[in-house]
Design an enzyme around this catalytic site. Structure first.
Site, PDB file in Angstrom:
ATOM      1  N   HIS A 105       6.738  80.420  60.935  1.00  0.00           N
ATOM      2  CA  HIS A 105       7.499  81.671  60.926  1.00  0.00           C
ATOM      3  C   HIS A 105       7.099  82.501  62.151  1.00  0.00           C
ATOM      4  O   HIS A 105       5.999  83.071  62.185  1.00  0.00           O
ATOM      5  CB  HIS A 105       7.218  82.468  59.655  1.00  0.00           C
ATOM      6  CG  HIS A 105       7.730  81.834  58.404  1.00  0.00           C
ATOM      7  ND1 HIS A 105       9.075  81.738  58.116  1.00  0.00           N
ATOM      8  CD2 HIS A 105       7.073  81.254  57.357  1.00  0.00           C
ATOM      9  CE1 HIS A 105       9.226  81.137  56.950  1.00  0.00           C
ATOM     10  NE2 HIS A 105       8.025  80.831  56.471  1.00  0.00           N
ATOM     11  N   HIS A 115      10.747  73.873  60.122  1.00  0.00           N
ATOM     12  CA  HIS A 115      10.094  73.156  59.030  1.00  0.00           C
ATOM     13  C   HIS A 115      10.075  71.675  59.369  1.00  0.00           C
ATOM     14  O   HIS A 115      11.035  71.153  59.950  1.00  0.00           O
ATOM     15  CB  HIS A 115      10.862  73.373  57.723  1.00  0.00           C
ATOM     16  CG  HIS A 115      10.604  72.315  56.690  1.00  0.00           C
ATOM     17  ND1 HIS A 115      11.487  71.266  56.460  1.00  0.00           N
ATOM     18  CD2 HIS A 115       9.570  72.118  55.833  1.00  0.00           C
ATOM     19  CE1 HIS A 115      11.000  70.492  55.503  1.00  0.00           C
ATOM     20  NE2 HIS A 115       9.851  70.985  55.111  1.00  0.00           N
TER      21      HIS A 115
END
Length: 311
Positions: A105, A115
């Site tokens: 993030h 991801h």
């Protein structure tokens, strides 16, 4: 079918975790990953599962607001419901599960969240042949989209798949678009990438080479985007939109994500399972983007499955 080498998979996954963390630290140049090495003992009030892992977390860096890169290797005497829902023949088997899973993030809303995950499962029952498979992939979740970032991300994914067949990238790209979809919102989580599961039809050696190709290509796909966008200026309004969109990430992980559900249902280590959550997030009641804004363009253009390689 060739027999799996569980130790070789574990050795690769640990080296992959090391490599990814080192490269992310170099790019961030402000913080380092902190190790949390853990072991799981049997709890009589939870499913019988043992094992351990190495969770690594980077917090409040120059670029990365929070990033986690987790390795785990767990054993259980019963497959959890999330694993047997689509493979009911595995009910009653013991299992081993190992993998590397990460979520990054960034602070700057011009940098997408990313991801990645590569994992290996083997389910065994006395007197029967072991059942095993690989799974994984990676996907990108922009807040403010750039065509060239989407194109380069998907080109790297395509190149990672190329040695294994012309049909592999389009098949796993489509699977990713379908998997990272929020049904209750009727929208994509991001611009996709690769997703695959239950991979064993190639035999162990080729399947293992494929997950290594995917795992090794993650930094090649993500870090050039980070480098290109990390110095871009942004407003408080754009930061606020990033926090609002992070809410979709939380919703997806808690409602749909197979890895999260597997970990929670199998009595896994909660802190490591939920390391994918963003440190700050917002929800707003019935919020809608302004017409013709960059925020509206995210929904109308970027959060639609498309052929990014040829954009």
């Amino acid at each position: 079918m060739s027999q799996p080498d569980t130790q070789a998979v574990k050795d690769y996954l640990l080296s992959l975790q090391d490599s990814i963390c080192q490269k992310l630290e170099m790019e961030d140049a402000g913080a380092v990953f902190v190790d949390d090495i853990w072991e799981r003992e049997i709890d009589p009030d939870k499913p019988a599962m043992t094992g351990g892992g190495r969770t690594r977390l980077l917090v409040d860096g120059n670029i990365i607001e929070q990033g986690g890169v987790n390795f785990s290797h767990v054993f259980g005497d019963k497959m959890p419901a999330s694993a047997t829902a689509h493979r009911p023949e595995l009910a009653g088997r013991s299992f081993q599960a190992m993998g590397v899973s990460l979520v990054i993030h960034p602070k700057n809303p011009m940098i997408p969240t990313s991801h990645a995950n590569v994992r290996f499962f083997i389910a065994e029952k006395q007197g029967e042949e072991a059942v095993w498979w690989f799974g994984g992939g990676y996907d990108l979740t922009p807040y403010y989209g750039f065509d060239e970032d989407c194109r380069d991300w998907h080109k790297t994914a395509q190149q990672a798949c190329q040695p294994f067949g012309e049909d592999v990238y389009p098949r796993y790209k489509k699977w990713c678009d379908e998997y990272f979809y929020l049904k209750h919102r009727d929208e994509q989580r991001g611009i996709g990438g690769l997703f695959f599961d239950d991979l064993n039809e190639w035999g162990f050696e080729k399947s293992f080479e494929f997950i290594k190709s995917v795992g090794d290509s993650y930094c090649d796909a993500y870090l050039p985007i980070v480098s290109k966008r990390k110095s871009l200026a942004y407003t408080e309004e754009q930061r606020d939109f990033q926090l609002y969109r992070r809410g979709r990430y939380v919703e997806y992980n808690l409602v749909y994500d197979r890895g999260t559900l597997f970990g929670l249902q199998s009595g896994g280590r909660t802190e490591s399972i939920l390391m994918s959550m963003p440190p700050l997030v917002k929800w707003k009641y019935n919020w809608q983007p302004t017409k013709d804004s960059e925020e509206a363009r995210l929904y109308e253009y970027f959060l639609k499955p498309r052929d990014w390689v040829d954009i």
